[in-house]
Design a protein around this motif. Structure first.
Motif, PDB file in Angstrom:
ATOM      1  N   GLY A   1     -18.711  28.006  18.328  1.00 12.34           N
ATOM      2  CA  GLY A   1     -17.363  27.457  18.259  1.00 12.34           C
ATOM      3  C   GLY A   1     -17.355  26.170  17.451  1.00 12.34           C
ATOM      4  O   GLY A   1     -18.313  25.813  16.786  1.00 12.34           O
ATOM      5  N   ILE A   2     -16.236  25.438  17.535  1.00  9.30           N
ATOM      6  CA  ILE A   2     -16.078  24.251  16.701  1.00  9.30           C
ATOM      7  C   ILE A   2     -16.482  22.960  17.417  1.00  9.30           C
ATOM      8  O   ILE A   2     -16.628  21.930  16.790  1.00  9.30           O
ATOM      9  N   VAL A   3     -16.663  22.999  18.740  1.00 10.15           N
ATOM     10  CA  VAL A   3     -17.024  21.799  19.493  1.00 10.15           C
ATOM     11  C   VAL A   3     -18.363  22.039  20.179  1.00 10.15           C
ATOM     12  O   VAL A   3     -18.547  23.050  20.863  1.00 10.15           O
ATOM     13  N   GLU A   4     -19.299  21.111  19.979  1.00  5.87           N
ATOM     14  CA  GLU A   4     -20.582  21.231  20.662  1.00  5.87           C
ATOM     15  C   GLU A   4     -20.382  20.960  22.153  1.00  5.87           C
ATOM     16  O   GLU A   4     -19.594  20.101  22.554  1.00  5.87           O
ATOM     17  N   CYS A   5     -21.103  21.672  22.978  1.00  2.00           N
ATOM     18  CA  CYS A   5     -20.941  21.622  24.428  1.00  2.00           C
ATOM     19  C   CYS A   5     -21.046  20.199  24.986  1.00  2.00           C
ATOM     20  O   CYS A   5     -20.230  19.787  25.814  1.00  2.00           O
ATOM     21  N   ILE A   6     -22.033  19.424  24.551  1.00  2.00           N
ATOM     22  CA  ILE A   6     -22.232  18.070  25.088  1.00  2.00           C
ATOM     23  C   ILE A   6     -21.020  17.181  24.792  1.00  2.00           C
ATOM     24  O   ILE A   6     -20.630  16.350  25.613  1.00  2.00           O
ATOM     25  N   ASP A   7     -20.398  17.378  23.629  1.00  2.00           N
ATOM     26  CA  ASP A   7     -19.207  16.599  23.284  1.00  2.00           C
ATOM     27  C   ASP A   7     -18.037  16.963  24.186  1.00  2.00           C
ATOM     28  O   ASP A   7     -17.257  16.104  24.596  1.00  2.00           O
ATOM     29  N   TYR A   8     -17.899  18.241  24.488  1.00  9.69           N
ATOM     30  CA  TYR A   8     -16.827  18.691  25.375  1.00  9.69           C
ATOM     31  C   TYR A   8     -17.027  18.125  26.789  1.00  9.69           C
ATOM     32  O   TYR A   8     -16.085  17.644  27.409  1.00  9.69           O
ATOM     33  N   ILE A   9     -18.269  18.182  27.270  1.00  5.22           N
ATOM     34  CA  ILE A   9     -18.569  17.640  28.602  1.00  5.22           C
ATOM     35  C   ILE A   9     -18.236  16.153  28.649  1.00  5.22           C
ATOM     36  O   ILE A   9     -17.601  15.680  29.596  1.00  5.22           O
ATOM     37  N   GLN A  10     -18.655  15.419  27.632  1.00  7.67           N
ATOM     38  CA  GLN A  10     -18.386  13.978  27.595  1.00  7.67           C
ATOM     39  C   GLN A  10     -16.882  13.704  27.585  1.00  7.67           C
ATOM     40  O   GLN A  10     -16.416  12.775  28.240  1.00  7.67           O
ATOM     41  N   ASP A  11     -16.142  14.507  26.871  1.00  8.71           N
ATOM     42  CA  ASP A  11     -14.699  14.326  26.797  1.00  8.71           C
ATOM     43  C   ASP A  11     -14.024  14.571  28.149  1.00  8.71           C
ATOM     44  O   ASP A  11     -13.031  13.925  28.474  1.00  8.71           O
ATOM     45  N   ARG A  12     -14.565  15.490  28.948  1.00 13.53           N
ATOM     46  CA  ARG A  12     -13.957  15.864  30.221  1.00 13.53           C
ATOM     47  C   ARG A  12     -14.328  14.940  31.377  1.00 13.53           C
ATOM     48  O   ARG A  12     -13.668  14.964  32.413  1.00 13.53           O
ATOM     49  N   LEU A  13     -15.394  14.134  31.228  1.00 15.40           N
ATOM     50  CA  LEU A  13     -15.876  13.277  32.311  1.00 15.40           C
ATOM     51  C   LEU A  13     -15.559  11.814  32.043  1.00 15.40           C
ATOM     52  O   LEU A  13     -15.441  11.404  30.889  1.00 15.40           O
ATOM     53  N   SER A  14     -15.468  11.032  33.105  1.00 19.99           N
ATOM     54  CA  SER A  14     -15.348   9.582  32.938  1.00 19.99           C
ATOM     55  C   SER A  14     -16.686   9.054  32.428  1.00 19.99           C
ATOM     56  O   SER A  14     -17.704   9.764  32.461  1.00 19.99           O
ATOM     57  N   ASP A  15     -16.716   7.816  31.970  1.00 20.76           N
ATOM     58  CA  ASP A  15     -17.974   7.223  31.483  1.00 20.76           C
ATOM     59  C   ASP A  15     -19.046   7.262  32.565  1.00 20.76           C
ATOM     60  O   ASP A  15     -20.189   7.632  32.312  1.00 20.76           O
ATOM     61  N   GLU A  16     -18.667   6.894  33.783  1.00 25.91           N
ATOM     62  CA  GLU A  16     -19.629   6.873  34.894  1.00 25.91           C
ATOM     63  C   GLU A  16     -20.129   8.280  35.223  1.00 25.91           C
ATOM     64  O   GLU A  16     -21.318   8.495  35.448  1.00 25.91           O
ATOM     65  N   GLU A  17     -19.233   9.257  35.215  1.00 23.68           N
ATOM     66  CA  GLU A  17     -19.634  10.641  35.493  1.00 23.68           C
ATOM     67  C   GLU A  17     -20.561  11.176  34.407  1.00 23.68           C
ATOM     68  O   GLU A  17     -21.541  11.870  34.693  1.00 23.68           O
ATOM     69  N   PHE A  18     -20.267  10.827  33.155  1.00 22.85           N
ATOM     70  CA  PHE A  18     -21.108  11.309  32.062  1.00 22.85           C
ATOM     71  C   PHE A  18     -22.508  10.703  32.144  1.00 22.85           C
ATOM     72  O   PHE A  18     -23.496  11.395  31.915  1.00 22.85           O
ATOM     73  N   LEU A  19     -22.612   9.420  32.485  1.00 21.31           N
ATOM     74  CA  LEU A  19     -23.930   8.801  32.663  1.00 21.31           C
ATOM     75  C   LEU A  19     -24.693   9.511  33.786  1.00 21.31           C
ATOM     76  O   LEU A  19     -25.900   9.739  33.684  1.00 21.31           O
ATOM     77  N   GLY A  20     -23.983   9.867  34.853  1.00 16.17           N
ATOM     78  CA  GLY A  20     -24.603  10.613  35.945  1.00 16.17           C
ATOM     79  C   GLY A  20     -25.077  11.987  35.501  1.00 16.17           C
ATOM     80  O   GLY A  20     -26.151  12.452  35.895  1.00 16.17           O
ATOM     81  N   TYR A  21     -24.275  12.634  34.675  1.00 15.87           N
ATOM     82  CA  TYR A  21     -24.643  13.938  34.131  1.00 15.87           C
ATOM     83  C   TYR A  21     -25.935  13.830  33.312  1.00 15.87           C
ATOM     84  O   TYR A  21     -26.862  14.632  33.468  1.00 15.87           O
ATOM     85  N   LEU A  22     -25.985  12.835  32.437  1.00 12.53           N
ATOM     86  CA  LEU A  22     -27.184  12.637  31.605  1.00 12.53           C
ATOM     87  C   LEU A  22     -28.404  12.347  32.474  1.00 12.53           C
ATOM     88  O   LEU A  22     -29.483  12.901  32.260  1.00 12.53           O
ATOM     89  N   ASN A  23     -28.227  11.467  33.470  1.00 15.50           N
ATOM     90  CA  ASN A  23     -29.327  11.108  34.354  1.00 15.50           C
ATOM     91  C   ASN A  23     -29.806  12.326  35.148  1.00 15.50           C
ATOM     92  O   ASN A  23     -31.006  12.531  35.323  1.00 15.50           O
ATOM     93  N   GLY A  24     -28.870  13.140  35.617  1.00 11.72           N
ATOM     94  CA  GLY A  24     -29.243  14.350  36.358  1.00 11.72           C
ATOM     95  C   GLY A  24     -30.057  15.313  35.527  1.00 11.72           C
ATOM     96  O   GLY A  24     -31.045  15.888  35.997  1.00 11.72           O
ATOM     97  N   ASN A  25     -29.667  15.507  34.266  1.00 13.00           N
ATOM     98  CA  ASN A  25     -30.432  16.389  33.388  1.00 13.00           C
ATOM     99  C   ASN A  25     -31.801  15.803  33.061  1.00 13.00           C
ATOM    100  O   ASN A  25     -32.789  16.530  32.960  1.00 13.00           O
TER     101      ASN A  25
END
Length: 137
Positions: free
Chosen positions: A79-103
């Motif tokens: 598709g036209i949007v990479e998955c990580i960019d879509y995830i970042q767009d859908r989460l707050s800054d704090e949630e995205f940092l948590g997502y990165l830390n979890g992975n």
């Protein structure tokens, strides 16, 4: 609170020395894996040779560059949007940092039992992304 919060400096030093040694071993393993990957210029494949009447091994130039399972996994770039960019767009800054830390935790936990060096490279990718995002937040 960690057990080290009330520990003498010698315990901190011993743990720090142990962690540095582990990091050196991991970095060496990654370098060794990359040396092996770089020494193999082409992946091999068999195809039917009509003249010989048998399967012959052929190489595909550039195939290693096409499929980067760490930085640009093929299944995340449909598709036209990479998955990580879509995830970042859908989460707050704090949630995205948590997502990165979890992975990061996931890949560091499973690397010995699942994908080896590839999982360590993925963990490194998530750590780099976490640092980049933390500096930008």
């Amino acid at each position: 609170m960690s057990f080290l919060d009330h520990s003498p400096a010698e315990e901190w030093d011993a743990l720090s020395k142990k962690r540095r040694a582990q990091a050196r071993r991991v970095n060496e393993a990654i370098k060794d894996e990359q040396r092996v990957a770089n020494s193999t210029k082409h992946k091999k494949h068999e195809t039917w040779d009509n003249e010989k009447g048998e399967y012959v091994e052929v190489s595909w130039p550039g195939i290693n560059e096409m499929f980067d399972t760490v930085n640009k996994p093929e299944h995340y770039n449909i598709g036209i949007v990479e998955c990580i960019d879509y995830i970042q767009d859908r989460l707050s800054d704090e949630e995205f940092l948590g997502y990165l830390n979890g992975n990061l935790i996931k890949y560091l936990h499973r690397w010995k039992d699942k994908n080896g060096i590839e999982d360590l490279c993925k963990a490194r990718w998530y750590l780099d992304k976490l640092i980049e995002e933390k500096c930008n937040v």
